[in-house]
Design a protein around this motif. Structure first.
Motif, PDB file in Angstrom:
ATOM      1  N   SER A  17      37.647  34.194  35.581  1.00  0.00           N
ATOM      2  CA  SER A  17      38.222  33.680  34.336  1.00  0.00           C
ATOM      3  C   SER A  17      38.967  34.782  33.607  1.00  0.00           C
ATOM      4  N   TRP A  18      39.902  34.358  32.769  1.00  0.00           N
ATOM      5  CA  TRP A  18      40.693  35.273  31.948  1.00  0.00           C
ATOM      6  C   TRP A  18      40.991  34.572  30.635  1.00  0.00           C
ATOM      7  N   ASN A  19      40.970  35.315  29.552  1.00  0.00           N
ATOM      8  CA  ASN A  19      41.302  34.788  28.236  1.00  0.00           C
ATOM      9  C   ASN A  19      42.344  35.697  27.607  1.00  0.00           C
ATOM     10  N   ASP A  33      45.793  36.723  43.176  1.00  0.00           N
ATOM     11  CA  ASP A  33      45.599  37.777  44.187  1.00  0.00           C
ATOM     12  C   ASP A  33      44.145  38.250  44.198  1.00  0.00           C
ATOM     13  N   ILE A  34      43.586  38.454  43.016  1.00  0.00           N
ATOM     14  CA  ILE A  34      42.193  38.910  42.905  1.00  0.00           C
ATOM     15  C   ILE A  34      41.255  37.866  43.509  1.00  0.00           C
ATOM     16  N   MET A  35      41.469  36.598  43.159  1.00  0.00           N
ATOM     17  CA  MET A  35      40.584  35.549  43.659  1.00  0.00           C
ATOM     18  C   MET A  35      40.700  35.416  45.173  1.00  0.00           C
ATOM     19  N   VAL A  66      40.768  30.847  37.853  1.00  0.00           N
ATOM     20  CA  VAL A  66      41.260  30.648  39.210  1.00  0.00           C
ATOM     21  C   VAL A  66      40.014  30.482  40.062  1.00  0.00           C
ATOM     22  N   THR A  67      39.863  29.293  40.651  1.00  0.00           N
ATOM     23  CA  THR A  67      38.609  28.942  41.301  1.00  0.00           C
ATOM     24  C   THR A  67      38.857  28.317  42.667  1.00  0.00           C
ATOM     25  N   THR A  68      37.780  28.230  43.421  1.00  0.00           N
ATOM     26  CA  THR A  68      37.780  27.501  44.681  1.00  0.00           C
ATOM     27  C   THR A  68      36.762  26.371  44.556  1.00  0.00           C
ATOM     28  N   GLY A  79      30.498  38.725  38.302  1.00  0.00           N
ATOM     29  CA  GLY A  79      31.838  38.764  37.723  1.00  0.00           C
ATOM     30  C   GLY A  79      32.594  37.452  37.840  1.00  0.00           C
ATOM     31  N   MET A  80      31.947  36.425  38.384  1.00  0.00           N
ATOM     32  CA  MET A  80      32.572  35.110  38.508  1.00  0.00           C
ATOM     33  C   MET A  80      31.814  34.104  37.650  1.00  0.00           C
ATOM     34  N   VAL A  81      32.394  32.927  37.521  1.00  0.00           N
ATOM     35  CA  VAL A  81      31.778  31.819  36.811  1.00  0.00           C
ATOM     36  C   VAL A  81      31.742  30.612  37.737  1.00  0.00           C
ATOM     37  N   GLY A  82      30.799  29.736  37.507  1.00  0.00           N
ATOM     38  CA  GLY A  82      30.715  28.495  38.261  1.00  0.00           C
ATOM     39  C   GLY A  82      30.421  27.363  37.296  1.00  0.00           C
ATOM     40  N   PHE A  83      31.076  26.222  37.487  1.00  0.00           N
ATOM     41  CA  PHE A  83      30.861  25.090  36.590  1.00  0.00           C
ATOM     42  C   PHE A  83      31.361  23.804  37.227  1.00  0.00           C
TER      43      PHE A  83
END
Length: 154
Positions: A17-19, A33-35, A66-68, A79-83
């Motif tokens: 995530s980014w804000n 690219d990071i994801m 940016v998710t999969t 360092g990631m989020v899941g929802f």
């Protein structure tokens, strides 16, 4: 450009995530690219060859993910989020063109929604769905889903 009302089933996603402010949005391509470099860390991925970019828009800033897609949200890497994104009705269109044309695609989408009486649900996440492999010529092709508050038959 075609616009349609569609219902998307619940999605489960894991990613980064980014804000930031709208003027900082030029960082977004780097998030992809990071994801992509971290995809192998995400367990329970579906076989869908897409990256899903949910986002919250606010007046002066926004949050972009940016998710999969995943089968279940468990063991989220550091360092990631899941929802989960609940089932929802959306106005859908496809953007095809350069990054500099994305704003025009959104403006046409907003105009169509206004013309046909649809109101965006600002409490729900909007979605951009990208194929994992993009066109190397610099053109983007991705689906845009804006959540709506009401559904009406046309």
């Amino acid at each position: 450009m075609e616009f349609r009302i569609v219902e998307k089933e619940e999605l489960k996603v894991v990613g980064i995530s980014w804000n930031g402010t709208y003027s900082q949005a030029k960082i977004i391509p780097r998030l992809f690219d990071i994801m992509e470099k971290r995809l192998e860390e995400v367990p329970f991925q579906t076989k869908d060859p897409v990256l899903i970019a949910p986002f919250h828009s606010r007046e002066s800033e926004f949050t972009y993910y940016v998710t999969t897609p995943v089968e279940e949200v468990k063991e989220v890497p550091e360092g990631m989020v899941g929802f989960s994104i609940p089932r929802k009705y959306y106005v859908r269109t496809t953007h095809l063109g350069g990054p500099e044309e994305v704003e025009n695609t959104y403006l046409r989408l907003f105009n169509w929604m206004e013309e046909y009486g649809y109101e965006q649900d600002h409490q729900a996440l909007s979605l951009e769905i990208f194929p994992k492999q993009q066109n190397a010529a610099g053109n983007l092709q991705f689906e845009i889903y804006l959540p709506i508050k009401m559904y009406k038959n046309n």
